[in-house]
Design a protein around this motif. Structure first.
Motif, PDB file in Angstrom:
ATOM      1  N   ILE A  69      35.755 -27.715 -30.885  1.00 46.99           N
ATOM      2  CA  ILE A  69      36.355 -26.989 -32.003  1.00 46.99           C
ATOM      3  C   ILE A  69      37.772 -26.567 -31.608  1.00 46.99           C
ATOM      4  CG2 ILE A  69      35.973 -25.130 -33.688  1.00 46.99           C
ATOM      5  CD1 ILE A  69      33.478 -26.887 -33.389  1.00 46.99           C
ATOM      6  N   THR A 121      40.110 -24.266 -31.061  1.00 46.92           N
ATOM      7  CA  THR A 121      40.396 -22.824 -30.918  1.00 46.92           C
ATOM      8  C   THR A 121      41.255 -22.624 -29.675  1.00 46.92           C
ATOM      9  OG1 THR A 121      38.544 -22.339 -29.455  1.00 46.92           O
ATOM     10  CG2 THR A 121      38.067 -22.313 -31.814  1.00 46.92           C
ATOM     11  N   ASP A 122      41.523 -21.362 -29.347  1.00 48.46           N
ATOM     12  CA  ASP A 122      42.369 -21.068 -28.173  1.00 48.46           C
ATOM     13  C   ASP A 122      41.722 -21.516 -26.863  1.00 48.46           C
ATOM     14  OD1 ASP A 122      44.193 -20.018 -29.858  1.00 48.46           O
ATOM     15  OD2 ASP A 122      43.759 -17.912 -29.416  1.00 48.46           O
ATOM     16  N   LEU A 164      36.127 -18.816 -32.942  1.00 49.31           N
ATOM     17  CA  LEU A 164      34.890 -18.948 -33.720  1.00 49.31           C
ATOM     18  C   LEU A 164      34.386 -17.589 -34.163  1.00 49.31           C
ATOM     19  CD1 LEU A 164      32.860 -21.416 -31.437  1.00 49.31           C
ATOM     20  CD2 LEU A 164      34.681 -21.897 -33.078  1.00 49.31           C
TER      21      LEU A 164
HETATM   22  P1  NAD Z   1      38.056 -18.012 -27.697  1.00 49.87           P
HETATM   23  O1  NAD Z   1      38.620 -18.012 -26.331  1.00 49.87           O
HETATM   24  O2  NAD Z   1      38.983 -17.944 -28.864  1.00 49.87           O
HETATM   25  O3  NAD Z   1      36.990 -16.822 -27.873  1.00 49.87           O
HETATM   26  C1  NAD Z   1      36.280 -16.232 -26.819  1.00 49.87           C
HETATM   27  C2  NAD Z   1      36.372 -14.720 -26.988  1.00 49.87           C
HETATM   28  O4  NAD Z   1      35.517 -14.099 -26.029  1.00 49.87           O
HETATM   29  C3  NAD Z   1      37.788 -14.173 -26.767  1.00 49.87           C
HETATM   30  O5  NAD Z   1      38.173 -13.363 -27.862  1.00 49.87           O
HETATM   31  C4  NAD Z   1      37.647 -13.373 -25.476  1.00 49.87           C
HETATM   32  O6  NAD Z   1      38.522 -12.253 -25.402  1.00 49.87           O
HETATM   33  C5  NAD Z   1      36.190 -12.957 -25.554  1.00 49.87           C
HETATM   34  N1  NAD Z   1      35.643 -12.547 -24.257  1.00 49.87           N
HETATM   35  C6  NAD Z   1      35.831 -13.134 -23.045  1.00 49.87           C
HETATM   36  N2  NAD Z   1      35.188 -12.431 -22.092  1.00 49.87           N
HETATM   37  C7  NAD Z   1      34.582 -11.390 -22.711  1.00 49.87           C
HETATM   38  C8  NAD Z   1      33.778 -10.318 -22.259  1.00 49.87           C
HETATM   39  N3  NAD Z   1      33.465 -10.182 -20.965  1.00 49.87           N
HETATM   40  N4  NAD Z   1      33.326  -9.416 -23.162  1.00 49.87           N
HETATM   41  C9  NAD Z   1      33.647  -9.540 -24.476  1.00 49.87           C
HETATM   42  N5  NAD Z   1      34.404 -10.541 -24.972  1.00 49.87           N
HETATM   43  C10 NAD Z   1      34.868 -11.453 -24.092  1.00 49.87           C
HETATM   44  O7  NAD Z   1      37.176 -19.337 -27.783  1.00 49.87           O
HETATM   45  P2  NAD Z   1      36.201 -19.901 -28.894  1.00 49.87           P
HETATM   46  O8  NAD Z   1      36.378 -21.363 -28.877  1.00 49.87           O
HETATM   47  O9  NAD Z   1      36.311 -19.164 -30.161  1.00 49.87           O
HETATM   48  O10 NAD Z   1      34.794 -19.608 -28.204  1.00 49.87           O
HETATM   49  C11 NAD Z   1      33.769 -18.841 -28.765  1.00 49.87           C
HETATM   50  C12 NAD Z   1      32.442 -19.260 -28.182  1.00 49.87           C
HETATM   51  O11 NAD Z   1      32.165 -20.603 -28.564  1.00 49.87           O
HETATM   52  C13 NAD Z   1      32.397 -19.246 -26.645  1.00 49.87           C
HETATM   53  O12 NAD Z   1      31.121 -18.802 -26.219  1.00 49.87           O
HETATM   54  C14 NAD Z   1      32.579 -20.709 -26.293  1.00 49.87           C
HETATM   55  O13 NAD Z   1      32.031 -21.020 -25.037  1.00 49.87           O
HETATM   56  C15 NAD Z   1      31.816 -21.366 -27.428  1.00 49.87           C
HETATM   57  N6  NAD Z   1      32.139 -22.761 -27.683  1.00 49.87           N
HETATM   58  C16 NAD Z   1      33.401 -23.132 -28.024  1.00 49.87           C
HETATM   59  C17 NAD Z   1      33.656 -24.479 -28.260  1.00 49.87           C
HETATM   60  C18 NAD Z   1      35.036 -24.969 -28.637  1.00 49.87           C
HETATM   61  O14 NAD Z   1      35.242 -26.190 -28.606  1.00 49.87           O
HETATM   62  N7  NAD Z   1      35.954 -24.130 -29.014  1.00 49.87           N
HETATM   63  C19 NAD Z   1      32.633 -25.421 -28.140  1.00 49.87           C
HETATM   64  C20 NAD Z   1      31.358 -24.996 -27.797  1.00 49.87           C
HETATM   65  C21 NAD Z   1      31.118 -23.666 -27.567  1.00 49.87           C
END
Ligand code: NAD
Length: 249
Positions: free
Chosen positions: A188, A190-191, A19
């Motif tokens: 969503i 994503t990874d 995201l």
């Molecule tokens: P993602 O794993 O691709 O992205 C998360 C990113 O956070 C990664 O690039 C990771 O390296 C980084 N990260 C982890 N720990 C960290 C730290 N201590 N300092 C800095 N960066 C750090 O996953 P995503 O789905 O893109 O998630 C993005 C956000 O959206 C997250 O907060 C996740 O909880 C939230 N979210 C995702 C979904 C979904 O379904 N994908 C749904 C609701 C909320």
């Protein structure tokens, strides 16, 4: 261009399928100068390079206050201002209540909740001086519906904490011209969900969603652009549901 010459900082923005990176790409397309922050292993400089010239990628760990402060200082050194912060970094863990250890709790809450506090604290003084700024916090539908898809109760708690923190900060910093809002994404692709759901399970979930599909990273990126831009100038303390209708309340 909705974000012409705005300086936007995105935490956890280096995962090319995530995201955060989708948000970085859409903000760059709207004229923003983007700074991608992420852990060293995620290679934020390489991600920023993919956005084209004029964008930066630095290592910053949002759970470490000194790291957040150093990143904000470096952004100010490079660009002289910070207009937008997207608190996007987050991790999840599928775990049941009785299995959550203290270390699990710390790990999950530290990235989403402590990280949102530390990174906001790092940029707020500059935004106060500018008398403007927009902070977007990525929570989750999990905070609203009590999990039940991927993350455990500690993840729901972390993301519910983000809602409370953001709303309280919105009240505190509104008079400074700083807007602070949340997005609650549904599921969503994503990874973060990689390897955790079978294709069959994903199709099953999609059937329960009124818009009949899982979300795409750009669905959240677009909402971030809206909240970062002047289109949302009278919005603060809001929670923007971007979940395909998975939760209507
Ligand atoms: P993602 O794993 O691709 O992205 C998360 C990113 O956070 C990664 O690039 C990771 O390296 C980084 N990260 C982890 N720990 C960290 C730290 N201590 N300092 C800095 N960066 C750090 O996953 P995503 O789905 O893109 O998630 C993005 C956000 O959206 C997250 O907060 C996740 O909880 C939230 N979210 C995702 C979904 C979904 O379904 N994908 C749904 C609701 C909320």
């Amino acid at each position: 261009m909705l974000l012409k010459d705005k300086v936007a900082v995105i935490t956890g923005g280096a995962g090319l399928n995530g995201l955060g990176f989708a948000t970085a790409r859409l903000m760059a397309a709207q004229g923003a100068r983007v700074v991608v922050l992420d852990l060293a292993g995620a290679e934020p400089a390489a991600a920023a390079a993919q956005l084209g010239a004029g964008h930066l990628g630095w290592v910053a760990d949002v759970t470490d206050k000194a790291s957040c402060d150093a990143a904000a200082a470096a952004v100010l050194q490079a660009y002289g201002r910070i207009d937008v912060l997207v608190n996007n970094a987050g991790i999840t863990q599928p775990a049941k209540t009785l299995d959550i250890t203290g270390a699990d709790y710390d790990r999950i809450l530290d990235v989403s909740l402590r990280g949102t506090l530390y990174m906001s604290q790092a940029v707020l003084p500059a935004m106060q001086q500018q008398k403007s700024g927009s902070i977007v916090c990525i929570s989750s539908v999990s905070a609203q519906r009590g999990g039940g898809i991927l993350g455990g109760p500690h993840y729901s708690a972390a993301k519910a904490g983000v809602l409370g923190l953001a709303r309280a900060m919105a009240r505190e910093f509104g008079p400074d011209g700083i807007r602070i809002n949340c997005i609650t994404p549904g599921l969503i692709g994503t990874d973060i969900i990689k390897g955790k759901l079978t294709e069959e399970k994903k199709a099953e979930i999609a059937e329960t969603i009124p818009l009949a599909r899982l979300g795409r990273a750009d669905d959240i990126g677009g909402a971030c652009v809206f909240l970062a831009s002047d289109l949302s100038l009278y919005c603060t303390g809001i929670t923007l549901d971007v979940n395909g209708g998975m939760l209507i309340h």
